[in-house]
Design a protein around this motif. Structure first.
Motif, PDB file in Angstrom:
ATOM      1  N   MET A   1      68.388   7.459 -17.893  1.00 37.61           N
ATOM      2  CA  MET A   1      69.015   6.120 -17.779  1.00 37.61           C
ATOM      3  C   MET A   1      68.329   5.312 -16.697  1.00 37.61           C
ATOM      4  SD  MET A   1      72.993   5.272 -17.545  1.00 37.61           S
ATOM      5  CE  MET A   1      73.419   3.596 -17.998  1.00 37.61           C
ATOM      6  N   ALA A   2      69.038   5.090 -15.626  1.00 32.98           N
ATOM      7  CA  ALA A   2      68.462   4.261 -14.562  1.00 32.98           C
ATOM      8  C   ALA A   2      67.324   4.999 -13.866  1.00 32.98           C
ATOM      9  CB  ALA A   2      69.540   3.930 -13.554  1.00 32.98           C
ATOM     10  N   GLU A  20      69.662  -1.261  -5.829  1.00 34.62           N
ATOM     11  CA  GLU A  20      68.544  -1.470  -6.733  1.00 34.62           C
ATOM     12  C   GLU A  20      68.908  -2.565  -7.715  1.00 34.62           C
ATOM     13  OE1 GLU A  20      66.891   2.191  -8.121  1.00 34.62           O
ATOM     14  OE2 GLU A  20      65.533   1.170  -9.504  1.00 34.62           O
ATOM     15  N   LYS A  21      67.902  -3.273  -8.121  1.00 34.28           N
ATOM     16  CA  LYS A  21      68.106  -4.284  -9.156  1.00 34.28           C
ATOM     17  C   LYS A  21      68.622  -3.632 -10.428  1.00 34.28           C
ATOM     18  CE  LYS A  21      64.507  -7.517  -7.844  1.00 34.28           C
ATOM     19  NZ  LYS A  21      63.143  -7.958  -8.125  1.00 34.28           N
ATOM     20  N   GLY A  22      69.324  -4.420 -11.199  1.00 27.78           N
ATOM     21  CA  GLY A  22      69.720  -3.938 -12.520  1.00 27.78           C
ATOM     22  C   GLY A  22      70.767  -2.857 -12.499  1.00 27.78           C
ATOM     23  N   ALA A  23      71.650  -2.910 -11.531  1.00 28.35           N
ATOM     24  CA  ALA A  23      72.710  -1.904 -11.489  1.00 28.35           C
ATOM     25  C   ALA A  23      73.602  -2.015 -12.729  1.00 28.35           C
ATOM     26  CB  ALA A  23      73.544  -2.052 -10.215  1.00 28.35           C
ATOM     27  N   MET A  24      73.548  -3.175 -13.371  1.00 28.16           N
ATOM     28  CA  MET A  24      74.289  -3.321 -14.635  1.00 28.16           C
ATOM     29  C   MET A  24      73.309  -3.481 -15.792  1.00 28.16           C
ATOM     30  SD  MET A  24      77.303  -3.012 -15.513  1.00 28.16           S
ATOM     31  CE  MET A  24      78.348  -3.278 -16.959  1.00 28.16           C
ATOM     32  N   GLY A  25      72.092  -3.012 -15.585  1.00 25.86           N
ATOM     33  CA  GLY A  25      71.083  -3.159 -16.638  1.00 25.86           C
ATOM     34  C   GLY A  25      70.415  -4.522 -16.548  1.00 25.86           C
ATOM     35  N   THR A  27      70.629  -7.828 -17.055  1.00 26.43           N
ATOM     36  CA  THR A  27      71.728  -8.736 -17.391  1.00 26.43           C
ATOM     37  C   THR A  27      71.231 -10.033 -18.019  1.00 26.43           C
ATOM     38  OG1 THR A  27      71.705  -9.412 -15.071  1.00 26.43           O
ATOM     39  CG2 THR A  27      73.375  -7.814 -15.728  1.00 26.43           C
ATOM     40  N   ASP A  29      70.001 -10.009 -20.741  1.00 25.78           N
ATOM     41  CA  ASP A  29      70.452  -9.793 -22.131  1.00 25.78           C
ATOM     42  C   ASP A  29      71.749 -10.523 -22.452  1.00 25.78           C
ATOM     43  OD1 ASP A  29      68.354  -8.115 -22.557  1.00 25.78           O
ATOM     44  OD2 ASP A  29      69.518  -6.256 -22.525  1.00 25.78           O
ATOM     45  N   TRP A  30      72.525 -10.819 -21.400  1.00 26.36           N
ATOM     46  CA  TRP A  30      73.825 -11.442 -21.638  1.00 26.36           C
ATOM     47  C   TRP A  30      73.699 -12.924 -21.995  1.00 26.36           C
ATOM     48  CZ3 TRP A  30      77.530  -9.884 -17.032  1.00 26.36           C
ATOM     49  CH2 TRP A  30      77.447  -8.506 -16.827  1.00 26.36           C
ATOM     50  N   TYR A  71      67.293 -11.077 -15.274  1.00 25.21           N
ATOM     51  CA  TYR A  71      68.657 -10.906 -14.768  1.00 25.21           C
ATOM     52  C   TYR A  71      69.553 -12.141 -14.873  1.00 25.21           C
ATOM     53  CZ  TYR A  71      66.616  -6.608 -13.024  1.00 25.21           C
ATOM     54  OH  TYR A  71      65.997  -5.398 -12.945  1.00 25.21           O
ATOM     55  N   LYS A  73      72.048 -14.628 -15.953  1.00 22.87           N
ATOM     56  CA  LYS A  73      73.061 -14.444 -16.999  1.00 22.87           C
ATOM     57  C   LYS A  73      73.310 -15.709 -17.793  1.00 22.87           C
ATOM     58  CE  LYS A  73      75.303 -10.833 -14.325  1.00 22.87           C
ATOM     59  NZ  LYS A  73      76.160 -10.656 -13.146  1.00 22.87           N
TER      60      LYS A  73
ATOM     61  N   ARG B  15      69.836  -8.450  -7.863  1.00 18.35           N
ATOM     62  CA  ARG B  15      69.916  -9.037  -9.207  1.00 18.35           C
ATOM     63  C   ARG B  15      70.342  -7.970 -10.215  1.00 18.35           C
ATOM     64  NH1 ARG B  15      64.225 -12.472  -8.739  1.00 18.35           N
ATOM     65  NH2 ARG B  15      65.015 -13.714  -6.975  1.00 18.35           N
ATOM     66  N   GLY B  16      70.982  -8.455 -11.242  1.00 15.69           N
ATOM     67  CA  GLY B  16      71.385  -7.501 -12.278  1.00 15.69           C
ATOM     68  C   GLY B  16      72.670  -6.770 -11.929  1.00 15.69           C
TER      69      GLY B  16
ATOM     70  N   ARG C  11      78.742  -9.485 -28.690  1.00 17.69           N
ATOM     71  CA  ARG C  11      78.655  -9.807 -27.272  1.00 17.69           C
ATOM     72  C   ARG C  11      80.057 -10.039 -26.737  1.00 17.69           C
ATOM     73  NH1 ARG C  11      73.807 -10.755 -25.338  1.00 17.69           N
ATOM     74  NH2 ARG C  11      72.102 -11.134 -26.801  1.00 17.69           N
ATOM     75  N   GLY C  46      79.136 -12.299 -22.946  1.00 15.36           N
ATOM     76  CA  GLY C  46      77.703 -12.333 -23.198  1.00 15.36           C
ATOM     77  C   GLY C  46      77.063 -10.960 -23.222  1.00 15.36           C
TER      78      GLY C  46
END
Ligand SMILES: Cc1ncc(C[n+]2csc(CCOP(=O)(O)OP(=O)(O)O)c2C)c(N)n1
Ligand SMILES: Cc1ncc(C[n+]2csc(CCOP(=O)(O)OP(=O)(O)O)c2C)c(N)n1
Ligand code: SF4
Ligand code: SF4
Ligand code: SF4
Ligand code: SF4
Lengths: 97, 301, 190, 392, 392, 301, 97, 190
Positions: A1-2, A20-25, A27, A29-30, A71, A73, B15-16, C11, C46
């Protein structure tokens, strides 16, 4: 994963996490709308930078905002707070084309 | 007041992260942390901020964070404060608890009140999105009169608990009430609070597109309208002296007119019942007027 | 009938679970048993989310995840880029995509039974738009009915009426009609 | 007229509250229980439920408020999960010891840290010593039906104990299925009004409760709780029977068994895993394998005799716990072994821990575990506890 | 130089804190724990102990504050009892799961209602599922020594688990006996400074702890706790040995046995009853009766093998619980039976509940119970659980 | 003010209860219950009052009592209040929570604050003996600056939390601060509070011979001296209006002089450290002066 | 131990108690001093009655206080508050003789 | 030596536990082991309370109550009226009473080994008075030493010095002397 910069044994002991960046992937993509800046209109006031909740705006060498689209959103607060109306929204589907 | 271009470039939020798009809480913590700097330890009870950090094994905040149980922010901070004192680092490292309104007005008030009474050396931030955001917008003690929440589906029938005033009356050295819509004021407030010793309570009004039901891009507008309409009053108390802040000061001094409350209420889906019911609307306004009166009396103007 | 499992990709804010529930209701109208649920975790507006429907003609006792669905429904073409969308895909899986493109233009790692419909256009035409965003959940159910035959379109329409009960009549009517339109407009690639 | 609605497990719980019509509901939200209290708010503010609904400021207060209301002799309801349940712990003891028939759905969710909202039975298993009746449900209808049965059971003058029904987070709590529900008046034959015969707060007949009792009295008051549980033990089969008579449904008694009569290996599990196990059993049976499954519905009072009986024909038990009492084993495995120890049939019991923190456990997994049971039966001896599905 | 002081069990606990020198102590008073925190206040304000002492506003906060301090990588201590312990329940899970080596004496007191301040093990037994190491002490010296051993054990990098030592209310907590104590520098060979290797809150190396971990990670993090307990299981004998080497005293390992080598009946009990049982055994031995006693010192990790071994020669166990898991049996009896079930020697185990809420249990009572064990051994079968000393 | 001879003769506290000889709390509850009458339900968390009731199977109070856990008085009362409302008896039966200062200032503030925010219909009494009496005099949030307690053996270093003001600032309809030394004022206060709907908070200062360390017979003297010296201020707030009460009113209006603080402090064993330390004494006095200033500002005089 | 007016089955279910004198026994046993009134001095003001924490004072037909010595703990507040100094303390040991 | 158990009867505030602890310390000086404790429950000032000392020359493993003490010590004559004072009384029990009366005037249900001493008078004479109340705990220990021989009077005096450490020297001295006086003044009825 991460992917992690490092993963010391603590990880296997308890729930330690590292900044770290992208702790929620990714984003980005949202996003449904994408901010696009009109370099002409921009007055370099940095309001967009100040208000971005995702801290994805950086001012380039010329002082114009760039957006980290991995990232961002797409909340479009930047568009709304820009006093110069220099930012506009583009539908992500269209932007991708 | 700090200029936009003077705001530090360092970011302590990665970020993210996992906040909803357009989240006011992340605007607020960005600038609070800019003011405090990286030499800061954070403790966070259950709330949106515990989600915003993102998922194991990553974390969206780049300072040390102790996530803790919902009821405990004041207590966990008390333990950290004692430890820092033991280490002789209580002056060098900033300690902040960052909790939602539910975690402050409701389930967290005891630990907070205890920490304040013991004169614990830390900053307590209540970021107030006026509902239980993490769990999907149930009523909190901070939910305004008349607002929809999932546990008050026809509108809440009590006024907001005057939390910051309650904390101020604890006799703590600093209390500040501000809004996510004014990042420069956030920055200045934390800069000031940073240098005070003892319990400092800062409440930030947090427009929340998800809970308040407005489009994501209106976060700053909603924050400003709350202040401009007088629904949210910004003030601080240093020592025993109360003072209005920012736009609220101008309003109190009669330098600007309050905007009509309806301008703030109408765009928000959560007020749909209030809008339909003139009696409720009047009661909500009465509550706001009462707040202004009490605050004016305290400020002494 | 064998247990039929459907996975919806949408989404946050697009009404994925509502879609899964309405489909379940449609099956109920055919005296079938159902489960409708979502993958919970991060339902941010989203953000890519999943919902599921299980349909069977006996009570359903399975409770674990759906790993190899009979049908995958994609509410938003942009989601096609996310790899997990193809998890559990087999040759006989129905894949129903909201896109103006033709089934053959949808590239998947397995040659599945792809069909397409431009649900976004249908939504925009019908004015099914919330906060500026076209909402396609009910519309896609019309397409699903046609693509999979798991439920009759009449029952989908009736289920939409029940599932949206409480909304203004006009909205419901528009949704029902849009579902029919998607049913009619679906292009099958198999 | 009963009606079939499409509801989640949480809505089924809320519907059951609506059907039972408690006088007071006091609750605090926590994922994944929230939709119970939200639905109740809808019912109350929509005029469909006459309960007083107290939106308390914590779960500790939720249980305290229920205790206050129940002490007036009124029917009382709440619901919680995980940390909320843990925060109630002190008051769970209080409700049990004060003999107040509060009914509470518990949505089983993992304990933090780390925060994890998915299913895990550690939260409710950790309450096994608090004096509460505990049921575990495996589908939404069972959630609904069990709440009604629990009011009946808890409020019985011989029982007078609080009770919880546990349901798996998301797997039940947020999954919609067809469920039959009733209005209050349709169930009053089965569930009459609550009349507190033992005591209530009433200025006309002032009694107090809870002031100090010394060593010369306390033990007997505690034994009375034990007696309440023994009464519940007797009553449960009757309540199940009567429920079936009234509504035509049963989910089993203490244990919901499948093909156990002639099973060589019986797999034990609680909640949804227990229901899915029946599919595993059916599949194995089709392959000629003599498997059976036993879903423990009632954990308190613990059905010692019923468990002993199931060991009489089987050659091995496989016990799957979705929780772990750290430093020993899963609570179910420990207590089943203890129960068998007191009986005559001492077949090997293989302990398994699986599915913690929402890790999925499938029919295939359960089939594999049954196969392990056959190895164990052959060896005549169980191996060390299995941590099934662990990634190293 | 060690010195002998006349202290109560509570003062022994406070002395142990003084000796271990925690960086932070956060506590809240509750009878009968109060004299621990009062003595600590004396030490701190008298300049004899350098700890930061946080006088929190509840036990929930006490444990949260300990968690906060321990997360800085510091040695941390608290103490509580009964309702205070119950109120901590949520945070006990937290400390266990966060792997923080907090040490806490628990003065065993009955749960209310009714209010009852006397001894009863229900409070700590109800915490058996929270991920804490649990020891039970039988005299003041053991209280003192165990606190030191627990710091050593808990802070071990392989263990990293919080731990509690339980002591009987009043019987130990308020009874003065001669006890040997040390100053901090005298014990540092045995108990070195705590160095948190796994993680700590430090802006120089920012880590976070506790944010959401999904089903793909949570199980392994839980298993790590299990591993911590297994490490503790291995380490306990070594810590006990080393303690003996340093200080010349031992109170037994997992189990403190008396005359068990050739005992036909072994009586099990925890805490002071366990020590008094040795007198019963001696008396019976003088009458030629082959009795033995086994005092369970460690309840978590649960000493399965050690228990199995004791069953190899005995003909029956009598297990006396000073608590009851309502709806089943005493926790000790259940878990001992379960342990034996997994072993080869399946002798009858007679369960006994006694002494709830401070009801006195004397040597004579324990002798009678051992006699019951001989009947059971003769019959080859235990009877139903005995509620000893119950007045009807 | 009620005359002594008009005080009802009915007693709701039975002889042979378990209070220490000379206990101020029993004087207070005697007269509070005289005012409320027998149609009252009481809930009592862990505190001296849970001991005072005496031992099972008897009880020293002759109204229904729900003893409840230490943290829960506000919550248990909320449940009872909801139940009474369901029964339609919320107007007919008085509901009172009766808690100590520890159970109010410290461990009980959350449940109380929540109950107040929900506008729960009950009287909350905090009887303040300034320490944890039941457990042997540990520090509470109400322990005065400089006072000995068993957990502050050299004197407490924080001032008392201004609890009643904190509750008043919740915006509840009635707050009253009185003293066990003035039973007639107790009676009148409860008579008044009885007829108000909503959350009513009453704090009674309770001289405690055991904790304060003075001879049992001095209870009334100690209570009066606290007020006369200004160490304890009696006031009430009805609606948003603050008002001084009794002797404190005379002091505020300058009609009587405050007695020297030392007159109150000296007879009490708990202040022995304070007496020895002029710095601490000055700080204690500063705290009292600050209280007077804040209260005068609120009363508006 | 305690004698009760009634002892319904609730007792055997949970910890119910009933209002009764002597919930802590005969607290008169605690007394070291005993209050004694001087009927001549007494002005019938009832201050002693009002302040008695144990509610053991009753005014007799003549309006003079009587003390229920089974329960009076001997705190001597009555003595202290009596404006007429009509109450005096007597050591219990002496009083008993 | 056999285990020796002593029960003290006093009143809340009279220092019963302190007495029990000082006696234990005296035994410790003779290299004995001890336990000192109280009956907890209602330590109200003036209320009848009990404290206990156990003395043995090996570590004490008994933890239950004391039912048949070897000695009963009564700090306050008025307590004689309480029936429980005679619980566990045997013919060979030492009973030490603070009273001006003679041993023969002490009526008990069993003819035990009664001795008396006017400790109150000794306290008043020596000025050992707190809040107007004579405190007899240390004084009675002198009497106990003589009545039972369980500890030497020297060790009682040394134990008092240790047990009261922290109090002004004068107070300690007075107490020590008063204990000696009680030792000398004890009247044995056996
Ligand atoms: C004891 C306990 N009860 C309930 C919860 C569930 N819970 C987590 S966050 C939350 C709401 C938080 O609301 P608030 O403090 O306002 O912060 P926000 O989420 O709005 O940021 C709730 C109810 C919990 N984690 N623990
Ligand atoms: C959760 C919990 N913690 C601690 C206690 C112990 N306890 C009982 S009463 C009390 C002190 C009460 O103090 P206060 O509220 O001031 O009332 P007072 O005893 O002085 O009347 C304490 C600490 C308890 N019963 N429950
Ligand atoms: S807010 Fe607008 S004008 Fe200002 S920097 Fe951003 S894009 Fe430029
Ligand atoms: S719910 Fe509101 S406050 Fe919470 S993350 Fe989303 S926008 Fe931010
Ligand atoms: S001495 Fe105390 S208890 Fe006795 S009558 Fe006087 S005031 Fe009442
Ligand atoms: S206080 Fe004195 S004068 Fe007044 S009634 Fe009592 S005894 Fe008589």
């Amino acid at each position: 994963m991460a992917k992690l910069k490092r993963k010391p044994p603590s990880h296997r002991i308890t729930c330690i996490t590292y900044p770290e960046k992208g702790a929620m992937g990714n984003t980005g993509d949202w996003r449904i709308f994408r901010p696009v800046v009109d370099r002409e209109k921009c007055t370099r006031c940095q309001m967009c930078w100040m208000y971005c909740p995702d801290a994805v705006i950086t001012m380039d060498e010329e002082g114009i905002p760039t957006f980290d689209l991995v990232y961002c959103k797409g909340c479009m607060i930047c568009e709304e707070v820009c006093p110069a109306n220099a930012i506009t929204r583009v539908r992500e589907t269209e932007a991708k084309e | 007041m700090v200029k936009v271009k003077e705001l530090p470039r360092e970011e302590y939020i990665e970020r993210g992260h996992a906040a909803c798009g357009g989240c006011g809480a992340t605007i607020a913590i960005r600038h609070a942390l800019k003011a405090l700097g990286g030499n800061t330890i954070l403790t966070v009870p259950a709330c949106c901020m515990s989600v915003i950090q993102g998922l194991y094994p990553k974390n969206g905040l780049s300072i040390p964070v102790l996530n803790t149980a919902f009821m405990t922010s004041g207590a966990a901070a008390s333990g950290i404060a004692a430890g820092l004192k033991h280490l002789g680092k209580d002056k060098e490292i900033n300690l902040m608890a960052w909790a939602g309104d539910g975690g402050t007005y409701d389930i967290g008030i005891q630990a907070l009140s205890g920490a304040a009474e013991r004169q614990t050396n830390f900053i307590y931030t209540c970021y107030n999105n006026a509902a239980y955001g993490n769990t999907g917008m149930q009523r909190s003690g901070a939910t305004p009169y008349g607002s929809y929440s999932t546990t008050t589906p026809t509108g809440k029938r009590q006024h907001r608990k005057p939390m910051a005033r309650i904390m101020a009356e604890h006799g703590i050295p600093y209390t500040g009430v501000i809004s996510a819509a004014y990042p420069r004021l956030i920055y200045d407030t934390y800069k000031k609070a940073k240098d005070i010793v003892g319990t400092r309570f800062i409440e930030i009004h947090i427009p929340c597109p998800t809970g308040w039901r407005y489009p994501t891009w209106d976060t700053v507008n909603m924050g400003k309208l709350a202040v401009e309409s007088g629904a949210w009053i910004m003030w601080e108390r240093e020592g025993d002296e109360y003072r209005f802040l920012g736009r609220s000061k101008l309003i109190a001094e009669g330098k600007v007119q309050r905007k009509p409350l309806i301008d703030w209420i109408k765009p928000q889906g959560r007020f749909r019942f209030l809008l339909k019911d003139p009696g409720m609307m009047a009661e909500y306004e009465r509550g706001i007027e009462r707040e202004w009166e009490i605050m004016k009396r305290l400020v002494g103007c | 009938m064998k247990l039929f499992e459907i996975r919806f990709h949408g989404r946050g804010g697009q009404g994925g679970v509502t879609g899964a529930k309405i489909l379940a209701r449609a099956a109920e109208l055919e005296d079938k048993f159902f489960q409708a649920f979502a993958h919970y975790g991060a339902e941010r507006r989203g953000a890519p989310v999943m919902a599921f429907t299980r349909i069977d003609n006996k009570p359903i006792r399975i409770h674990s995840y759906i790993y190899q669905p009979e049908a995958i429904v994609i509410f938003d073409e942009t989601l096609l880029e996310i790899p997990s969308i193809q998890d559990g895909l087999r040759e006989d899986t129905f894949v129903v995509v909201n896109t103006p493109r033709a089934p053959k233009d949808i590239k998947l790692k397995v040659k599945a039974k792809v069909s397409t419909v431009d649900a976004t256009k249908i939504a925009l035409d019908a004015g099914i738009v919330v906060a500026g965003i076209p909402v396609v959940n009910t519309i896609m159910l019309g397409a699903v009915a046609r693509a999979t035959n798991i439920v009759k379109i009449e029952n989908v329409k009736q289920a939409i009426q029940k599932g949206l009960a409480g909304l203004p009549d006009k909205v419901i009517k528009t949704n029902v009609e849009a579902a029919q339109r998607a049913y009619d407009a679906l292009v099958k690639g198999y | 007229m009963p009606k079939v609605v499409s509801v989640s497990g949480n809505h089924a719980a809320a519907w059951a509250a609506r059907t039972a019509e408690p006088a007071v509901i006091a609750a605090y939200p926590i994922t994944p229980q929230t939709t119970i209290v939200e639905k109740i708010a809808d019912f109350v503010e929509g005029g469909e439920l006459s309960s007083q609904y107290v939106r308390v400021e914590s779960e500790h207060s939720a249980m305290a408020a229920c205790i206050g209301a129940s002490a007036l002799g009124l029917r009382t309801f709440t619901a919680t999960s995980s940390h909320g349940l843990a925060l109630m712990h002190e008051m769970l003891h209080w409700a049990g010891r004060a003999r107040l028939p509060i009914v509470m759905p518990v949505v089983n969710r993992a304990m933090g840290p780390p925060w994890n909202i998915w299913t895990d039975h550690t939260d409710s298993m950790s309450q096994r010593d608090t004096g509460w009746i505990q049921f575990y449900a495996s589908n939404n209808q069972e959630v609904y039906d069990t709440v009604l049965m629990l009011f009946r059971l808890s409020e019985d003058p011989k029982v007078l104990l609080p009770s919880m029904v546990c349901l798996d987070a998301f797997i039940l709590s947020h999954t919609f299925t067809p469920t039959t529900v009733y209005e209050h008046k349709e169930i009053r034959d089965f569930l009459p009004d609550y009349k507190a015969g033992h005591w209530k707060l009433d200025p006309k007949d002032p009694m107090a409760t809870g002031n100090i009792a010394g060593p010369e009295y306390y033990y007997e008051l505690s034994y009375a709780i034990h007696e309440g549980f023994e009464a519940a033990r007797k009553l449960i089969p009757r309540v199940v029977r009567e429920f079936e008579k009234h509504f035509g449904r049963s989910h089993g008694g203490f244990i919901d068994t499948s093909r156990c009569e002639d099973a060589e290996v019986i797999l034990w599990a609680m909640g949804t895993m227990g229901e899915e196990a029946t599919l595993a059993v059916e599949n194995l049976r089709q392959q000629g394998i003599a498997a059976g499954s036993a879903r423990l519905r009632v954990f308190r009072p613990f059905p010692v005799e019923q468990i002993q009986k199931l060991a009489s024909k089987a050659k091995a038990f496989v016990v799957v716990d979705r929780s772990l009492s750290y430093g020993h084993t899963g609570g179910q495995a420990t207590e089943i072994r203890s129960a068998l120890y007191r009986g005559n049939n001492r077949i090997p019991v293989q302990g398994v821990v699986a599915g913690l923190g929402g890790r999925d456990v499938t029919q295939t997994d359960l089939e594999k575990l049954i196969q392990v049971g056959f190895d164990v039966a052959d060896k005549g001896e169980a191996g060390p506890e299995i941590f099934y599905g662990l990634k190293r």
